[in-house]
Design a protein around this motif. Structure first.
Motif, short mmCIF file in Angstrom:
data_model
loop_
_atom_site.label_atom_id
_atom_site.label_comp_id
_atom_site.label_asym_id
_atom_site.label_seq_id
_atom_site.Cartn_x
_atom_site.Cartn_y
_atom_site.Cartn_z
N ALA A 137 -15.18 -4.40 -37.27
CA ALA A 137 -15.20 -5.76 -36.73
C ALA A 137 -16.52 -6.45 -37.03
CB ALA A 137 -14.97 -5.72 -35.23
N GLY A 138 -17.59 -5.67 -37.04
CA GLY A 138 -18.90 -6.24 -37.32
C GLY A 138 -19.10 -6.58 -38.79
N ILE A 194 -26.34 1.71 -32.96
CA ILE A 194 -26.26 1.33 -31.55
C ILE A 194 -27.08 0.08 -31.27
CG2 ILE A 194 -27.06 2.06 -29.25
CD1 ILE A 194 -26.21 4.88 -29.96
N ALA A 195 -28.25 -0.01 -31.90
CA ALA A 195 -29.16 -1.13 -31.65
C ALA A 195 -28.74 -2.42 -32.36
CB ALA A 195 -30.58 -0.75 -32.07
N HIS A 200 -19.59 -3.28 -32.83
CA HIS A 200 -18.64 -3.45 -31.73
C HIS A 200 -18.15 -2.12 -31.18
CE1 HIS A 200 -18.55 -7.41 -33.66
NE2 HIS A 200 -17.97 -7.89 -32.57
N GLN A 201 -18.87 -1.03 -31.43
CA GLN A 201 -18.39 0.28 -30.99
C GLN A 201 -19.42 1.04 -30.16
OE1 GLN A 201 -17.30 2.20 -34.68
NE2 GLN A 201 -15.29 1.22 -34.72
N ARG A 205 -19.39 5.11 -29.60
CA ARG A 205 -20.48 5.82 -30.27
C ARG A 205 -21.25 6.69 -29.27
NH1 ARG A 205 -21.68 4.12 -35.41
NH2 ARG A 205 -20.93 2.06 -36.05
N LEU A 206 -21.55 6.13 -28.12
CA LEU A 206 -22.31 6.89 -27.13
C LEU A 206 -21.54 8.12 -26.66
CD1 LEU A 206 -23.86 4.02 -24.97
CD2 LEU A 206 -25.03 5.50 -26.62
#
Length: 340
Positions: A137-138, A194-195, A200-201, A205-206
């Motif tokens: 999406a990004g 993440i940063a 959009h995930q 991811r975490l």
């Protein structure tokens, strides 16, 4: 000046051997130039990787005098100064020999192909495992451009400096003992994703990086990855930031690694020192909820009792109130920094 190079040589699946080469060099000569001189003038069979010769490509990663580094970045003068410092700290005091020695070996934690050339495939496979790309999406192409503020882009600078040289991976103790751990290089890139404000995930991811074996909890915080990184990416710091994001989303019941961190902070706030009796019971047995974890403490507990080292009392350390206030101030600051 004269320098003796001791190079660890090995064919694939063969026994390693040390081969000596003596060179006349200047203090400013880089280790890579020395290897080139050996190959061009003394032994054309010596195998090693190189490319840019300018600390950009990361190809010439190897172990130089016991620590992973780029051969194009390190020079004779710098290595001699480092060896002198090591000799001084060891208390031997005699300094480097009249004819100094440089020990060169391949990167660690990777299969050897020949001499100083290692098979980087496990390194790349572990990088791929963390999906270090912006989410689909990004990556949807907008009408004009991908918009980010300078502040948002600045968050990516440190991780973006990684040149994939493998130095951190080579030195990683966690990777040595746990072949499932993806490695500091991968998790530094994971934090970059993440940063990134375009991704959009974040939550998925975490959860992926929360895995106790492959993810961030596999890191033993030995600091070696930070110490050897030629680009100051500080992989251990990036792993710590991912841990912080995970800890903010879970309570102590979520898993043993998360409980370990939260109980540690609670006990330090309570007593300055860590009450090891409470720490073991609360982490391993989850305050008696985990019977299997409780039973796993029995062998160690019996051994400690046997040698008379079981602490039956606990005295808080001096300055506990100050320690507690500092921790609470940091926690309050972190809470203020989180977006509402």
């Amino acid at each position: 000046m004269q320098v003796n190079f001791k190079i660890l040589r090995q064919s694939q699946n063969g026994a390693p051997r040390v081969q000596n080469y003596t060179l006349l060099v200047t203090p400013a000569t880089t280790i890579l130039d020395c290897l080139n001189q050996i190959k061009w003038e003394q032994d054309g069979t010596l195998a090693f990787r190189k490319n840019c010769r300018n600390t950009i490509c990361g190809s010439c990663g190897m172990r130089i005098n016991g620590r992973s580094a780029l051969a194009c970045k390190e020079n004779i003068a710098g290595e001699l100064a480092r060896l002198e410092k090591i000799h001084g700290q060891s208390g031997r005091g005699e300094g480097v020999e009249n004819v100094p020695e440089m020990t060169i070996a391949p990167l660690g934690n990777l299969p050897i192909i020949k001499d100083l050339i290692v098979d980087m495939q496990p390194f790349w496979d572990n990088l791929e495992a963390v999906e270090p790309y912006i989410s689909t999406a990004g990556r949807v192409i907008p009408e004009r451009e991908f918009l980010q503020s300078p502040e948002e882009r600045a968050k990516l600078d440190q991780m973006g400096n990684c040149i994939m040289c493998g130095s951190c991976y080579s030195e990683c103790n966690a990777r040595t003992v746990n072949p499932d751990f993806v490695g500091p290089h991968a998790l530094a890139k994971a934090h970059r994703a993440i940063a990134d404000s375009r991704d959009h995930q974040l939550e998925s991811r975490l959860e992926q990086y929360n895995d106790p074996k492959t993810g961030v909890w596999g890191c033993t915080r030995c600091y070696l990855c930070n110490e050897v990184c030629p680009m100051e990416v500080a992989p251990m710091d990036q792993i710590g930031k991912i841990k912080g994001e995970i800890l903010a989303r879970h309570d102590a019941q979520a898993s043993r690694p998360i409980r370990h961190r939260k109980v540690l902070i609670d006990l330090v706030k309570q007593g300055g020192w860590i009450d090891e009796r409470q720490f073991a019971l609360r982490v391993m047995s989850n305050s008696f909820r985990d019977v299997k974890g409780l039973l796993s403490l029995a062998p160690v507990g019996l051994q400690v009792l046997k040698v008379g080292k079981m602490p039956f009392t606990f005295e808080p350390s001096e300055g506990t109130a100050e320690v507690r206030s500092l921790i609470e101030a940091v926690q309050a600051h972190e809470a203020d920094q989180k977006p509402s």
